[in-house]
Motif scaffolding. Sequence first.
Motif, PDB file in Angstrom:
ATOM      1  N   LEU A 294      30.439  25.136  -5.628  1.00 52.35           N
ATOM      2  CA  LEU A 294      31.886  25.257  -5.839  1.00 52.35           C
ATOM      3  C   LEU A 294      32.293  24.722  -7.209  1.00 52.35           C
ATOM      4  CD1 LEU A 294      33.568  24.211  -2.463  1.00 52.35           C
ATOM      5  CD2 LEU A 294      33.508  26.472  -3.509  1.00 52.35           C
TER       6      LEU A 294
ATOM      7  N   ALA B 277      38.460  25.425  -6.126  1.00 51.61           N
ATOM      8  CA  ALA B 277      38.041  25.195  -4.739  1.00 51.61           C
ATOM      9  C   ALA B 277      37.418  23.806  -4.592  1.00 51.61           C
ATOM     10  CB  ALA B 277      37.054  26.273  -4.297  1.00 51.61           C
TER      11      ALA B 277
ATOM     12  N   ALA C 257      31.080  27.318  -9.851  1.00 49.01           N
ATOM     13  CA  ALA C 257      31.614  28.673  -9.779  1.00 49.01           C
ATOM     14  C   ALA C 257      33.123  28.744  -9.543  1.00 49.01           C
ATOM     15  CB  ALA C 257      30.903  29.452  -8.668  1.00 49.01           C
ATOM     16  N   LYS C 258      33.657  27.789  -8.796  1.00 48.79           N
ATOM     17  CA  LYS C 258      35.076  27.823  -8.428  1.00 48.79           C
ATOM     18  C   LYS C 258      35.659  26.409  -8.494  1.00 48.79           C
ATOM     19  CE  LYS C 258      34.403  31.806  -5.556  1.00 48.79           C
ATOM     20  NZ  LYS C 258      35.311  32.824  -5.180  1.00 48.79           N
TER      21      LYS C 258
END
Length: 102
Positions: free
Chosen positions: A21, A28, A24-25
């Motif tokens: 997370l 989030a 990549a995000k």
Amino acid sequence: MPRIGADSVDETFDPIILTQLLKAKPAAFAVALRLSRIAKSRQAIEAVIETLASSLRDSGIKRSVLATLPIGALSDLRWLAEETGQPDLGAALTLAHGNQAQ
């Protein structure tokens, strides 16, 4: 309807997933950071710290992924640094966000 408490949060916090997370995000990951703070779950907090510490070791404090997190995560990062006494986290936070981290 069963209540969601610290036990539920503990089961969902896995350092491997948190690392994915974070890379990549980041938004989030910021949500996961906030949930660990709200739930006051020791296991969740440790998973978040493990993820951040690993990231700081891998990328170095100066090129920290902390800079990719939303600005709204600053208060949670400050709290985490104070709660855990992690000097690398505090230093990376200051480098990544400068005066905003104060």
